[in-house]
Design an enzyme around this catalytic site. Sequence first.
Site, short mmCIF file in Angstrom:
data_model
loop_
_atom_site.label_atom_id
_atom_site.label_comp_id
_atom_site.label_asym_id
_atom_site.label_seq_id
_atom_site.Cartn_x
_atom_site.Cartn_y
_atom_site.Cartn_z
N GLY A 3 0.25 -1.14 0.12
CA GLY A 3 0.13 0.04 0.04
C GLY A 3 1.28 1.41 -0.62
N ILE A 36 2.83 2.90 2.56
CA ILE A 36 2.89 2.73 3.20
C ILE A 36 4.75 2.32 2.54
CG2 ILE A 36 4.37 2.32 5.55
CD1 ILE A 36 1.73 3.20 6.82
N ILE A 63 6.57 -3.27 10.58
CA ILE A 63 6.24 -1.69 11.37
C ILE A 63 4.94 -1.97 10.94
CG2 ILE A 63 7.99 -0.39 11.09
CD1 ILE A 63 5.54 -0.50 8.54
N ARG A 77 1.59 -4.26 12.88
CA ARG A 77 1.41 -5.56 13.81
C ARG A 77 2.20 -6.05 14.24
NH1 ARG A 77 -0.93 -0.81 13.70
NH2 ARG A 77 -3.13 -0.16 14.05
N ASP A 88 8.93 -2.41 15.45
CA ASP A 88 8.02 -1.37 15.94
C ASP A 88 6.99 -1.92 16.42
OD1 ASP A 88 8.01 1.27 16.81
OD2 ASP A 88 6.22 1.65 15.43
N GLU A 114 1.04 -5.27 23.13
CA GLU A 114 1.85 -4.36 23.21
C GLU A 114 0.93 -3.86 25.10
OE1 GLU A 114 1.95 -1.80 20.03
OE2 GLU A 114 2.53 -2.96 18.76
N HIS A 131 6.23 0.92 18.92
CA HIS A 131 5.26 1.08 18.77
C HIS A 131 5.11 2.85 18.23
CE1 HIS A 131 0.90 0.24 16.86
NE2 HIS A 131 1.48 0.95 16.04
N VAL A 132 6.31 3.84 17.30
CA VAL A 132 6.37 5.25 17.22
C VAL A 132 6.55 5.39 15.93
CG1 VAL A 132 7.14 5.11 20.07
CG2 VAL A 132 9.55 4.37 17.45
N GLY A 133 6.02 4.65 14.83
CA GLY A 133 6.03 4.65 13.91
C GLY A 133 5.99 5.65 13.20
C1 8YV Z 1 -0.54 5.13 16.00
C2 8YV Z 1 -0.31 3.24 14.31
O1 8YV Z 1 0.92 4.71 16.44
O2 8YV Z 1 -1.73 3.96 12.08
C3 8YV Z 1 -1.71 3.43 12.92
O3 8YV Z 1 -2.79 1.94 12.71
O4 8YV Z 1 -0.55 2.24 14.37
C4 8YV Z 1 0.03 4.58 14.49
O5 8YV Z 1 0.38 5.16 13.76
C5 8YV Z 1 -1.84 4.43 16.24
O6 8YV Z 1 -2.60 4.08 15.78
C6 8YV Z 1 -1.47 5.14 17.79
O7 8YV Z 1 -2.04 6.71 17.19
#
Ligand code: 8YV
Length: 317
Positions: A156, A158, A233, A235, A259, A264, A282-284
């Site tokens: 997609g 990303i 990055i 899930r 990530d 989590e 989880h800081v993407g």
């Molecule tokens: C965020 C994400 O960290 O877009 C998502 O689904 O996992 C991340 O961009 C998450 O939503 C926390 O705000």
Amino acid sequence: MPPDILILAPSPSAAVNAQLEERYACHHAWQVAPEERHAWLDTLAPRIRGVVTTGALGLNATDMALLPALEIIAVNGVGLDGVALDVARQRGIAVTTTPNVLTDDVADTALGLLLASARHIAALDRFVRDGAWERREAIAPASSLRGKTAGIFGFGQIGQAIAHRLAAFGIHVRYFQPRAIAGTEVPRAESLLALAQESDYLIVCAPGTPATRKIVDRTILDALGPQGTLINIARGALIDEDAMIAALQDGHLGAAGLDVFADEPHVPAALRAMSNVVLTPHVGSLTVETRHAMGQLVVDNLAAHFAGQPLLTPVKQ
Ligand code: 8YV
């Protein structure tokens, strides 16, 4: 009377939070201790018309059932794995996400994890801090990125942004996802297994769905191999975490940059102990700019909804 909305997590953007406070009666679930939340929500629940949540938190069917007046779920993120979409569809509840604005930062995070893993940056940081350099301990050379092949699982926005970045490093790129993408020059592997077999780096960017649950299993990890690096990055649920830990421990998988995790914020002790694993919490999308833009999209979607206007970024249901 301003509409009542339930906020499950705050935005790091003060401007976003201020707009929400200005326009709505905001009820902040994150300020209430988890064990008290149910009682706290009891009197409020019938009035709640909107929920602001995150990709990580979502809104499950049980919580949705507590909110009889719910009209809209605004997700601060793109992941929908935590949202009971079937229930939302049945009840006619609108769902919005924050696509586009987070693409570049999430792609950058993937590249950061790849560079940190392949060039041992995180391990070398510890090496310097721990005094190993001063003790003149040997430093093993990393292996070059140039000429390697990266397989992107999930192509997609990303995934495509990652491909674009990888090309600048002289890395060959392939992708796999069930539906072929028109108009890309990046070759599509015939399966996830074929992608893993062809790749030095496997980068997981596919959505978390029942179909992708633990799809990166021992067979895929073995195909990636002892020199291979796994980057995730997307899930944690896409990876069989136990199989990944075992493969890293017995040398069937070379390294990992992660990530996201299955449970989590808990990260298995075995993973924390490994020096060939780079871990981030989880800081993407966690940059000032992107979190502001994501929060603004939430604000704008809510405003459109309560004004009876078309939503900016609705989830097609
Ligand atoms: C965020 C994400 O960290 O877009 C998502 O689904 O996992 C991340 O961009 C998450 O939503 C926390 O705000």
